[in-house]
Write a protein that holds these residues in place. Structure first.
Motif, PDB file in Angstrom:
ATOM      1  N   LYS A 234      41.093  38.863  45.772  1.00 38.61           N
ATOM      2  CA  LYS A 234      40.784  40.178  46.328  1.00 38.61           C
ATOM      3  C   LYS A 234      41.324  41.344  45.489  1.00 38.61           C
ATOM      4  O   LYS A 234      40.609  42.339  45.276  1.00 38.61           O
ATOM      5  CB  LYS A 234      41.299  40.278  47.765  1.00 38.61           C
ATOM      6  N   PRO A 235      42.576  41.263  44.983  1.00 35.60           N
ATOM      7  CA  PRO A 235      43.091  42.389  44.189  1.00 35.60           C
ATOM      8  C   PRO A 235      42.285  42.683  42.925  1.00 35.60           C
ATOM      9  O   PRO A 235      42.370  43.784  42.368  1.00 35.60           O
ATOM     10  CB  PRO A 235      44.522  41.948  43.830  1.00 35.60           C
ATOM     11  N   HIS A 236      41.490  41.694  42.476  1.00 33.19           N
ATOM     12  CA  HIS A 236      40.730  41.845  41.232  1.00 33.19           C
ATOM     13  C   HIS A 236      39.248  42.127  41.472  1.00 33.19           C
ATOM     14  O   HIS A 236      38.496  42.359  40.527  1.00 33.19           O
ATOM     15  CB  HIS A 236      40.868  40.572  40.384  1.00 33.19           C
TER      16      HIS A 236
ATOM     17  N   LYS B 113      33.870  42.332  47.259  1.00 30.46           N
ATOM     18  CA  LYS B 113      34.761  41.981  48.378  1.00 30.46           C
ATOM     19  C   LYS B 113      34.021  41.582  49.650  1.00 30.46           C
ATOM     20  O   LYS B 113      34.359  40.572  50.285  1.00 30.46           O
ATOM     21  CB  LYS B 113      35.734  43.130  48.661  1.00 30.46           C
TER      22      LYS B 113
ATOM     23  N   SER C  83      45.612  37.096  48.428  1.00 27.21           N
ATOM     24  CA  SER C  83      46.692  36.987  47.437  1.00 27.21           C
ATOM     25  C   SER C  83      46.219  36.550  46.056  1.00 27.21           C
ATOM     26  O   SER C  83      47.022  36.506  45.124  1.00 27.21           O
ATOM     27  CB  SER C  83      47.755  36.005  47.938  1.00 27.21           C
TER      28      SER C  83
END
Length: 206
Positions: free
Chosen positions: A142-144, A150, A139
């Protein structure tokens, strides 16, 4: 990675040079956050990754320390314009540069990740650290992260110690440790929230 020692009856959090509890926030000045104290508190927090114990956490710690360095270099270059983090960002962007501003963006993401993971783990006494950190990573950072980064961070999540091994390293009295952590994490959550709100504003973007 050496873990700071603390006296009998003490706790790991008491070894921190600066706690987020003690970072000045000026409510009368748009919640301006004092730069020097914030950086000291962020540096202190990175020692938590030493307690987590695995070399897998080195990239996480090194990433945060690298971003702290970028912010401090800007502060040293223009101290009068960098007394608080918000002023540091706004004044750096006026120079058409964004090295420290981008460093703060990534540092806040790292602090948010750590805060959410530890808060979730303290609240859920049956949950292992690996689950809490994995959920927090998904949250926050990881999205960036790109495809190369990763797996590095995912490896760190999998390398978390069992909670039965981790919490005794923070202090012998589990009730005291939990109480100190809750107070510390609440202060960190407040500061992260202020900075995330600021970073969403047009004046903080490049």
């Amino acid at each position: 990675m050496s873990v700071p020692s603390f006296p009998p009856g003490g706790t790991f959090l008491q070894t921190f040079k600066k706690s987020f509890v003690d970072v000045p926030v000026d409510a009368d000045n748009d919640n301006a956050i004092s730069t020097s104290e914030f950086l000291e508190a962020a540096e202190s927090l990175t020692t938590m990754f030493d307690v987590l114990g695995s070399m897998a956490f080195s990239p996480v710690k090194n990433d945060m320390m690298g971003n702290i360095k970028k912010i401090r270099e800007r502060q040293l270059a223009a101290p009068a314009e960098s007394e608080n983090l918000q002023a540091l960002v706004i004044n750096e962007l006026k120079t058409k540069k964004h090295t420290a501003t981008e460093g703060l963006l990534w540092l806040v993401r790292g602090l948010d990740f750590t805060c959410i993971a530890l808060s979730q783990n303290v609240a859920k006494e049956s949950e292992e650290l690996s689950t809490s950190f994995r959920n927090a990573y998904g949250s926050t950072l990881k999205p960036h992260h790109g495809l190369l980064i990763k797996p590095v961070f995912s490896a760190a999540m999998s390398a978390c110690p069992y909670r039965k091994d981790f919490y005794p390293k923070l202090g012998a009295d589990s009730a005291v440790v939990a109480s100190e952590l809750r107070t510390y994490l609440a202060a960190l959550e407040k500061i992260v929230g202020i900075l995330k709100g600021f970073q969403d504003r047009k004046e903080a973007k490049w």
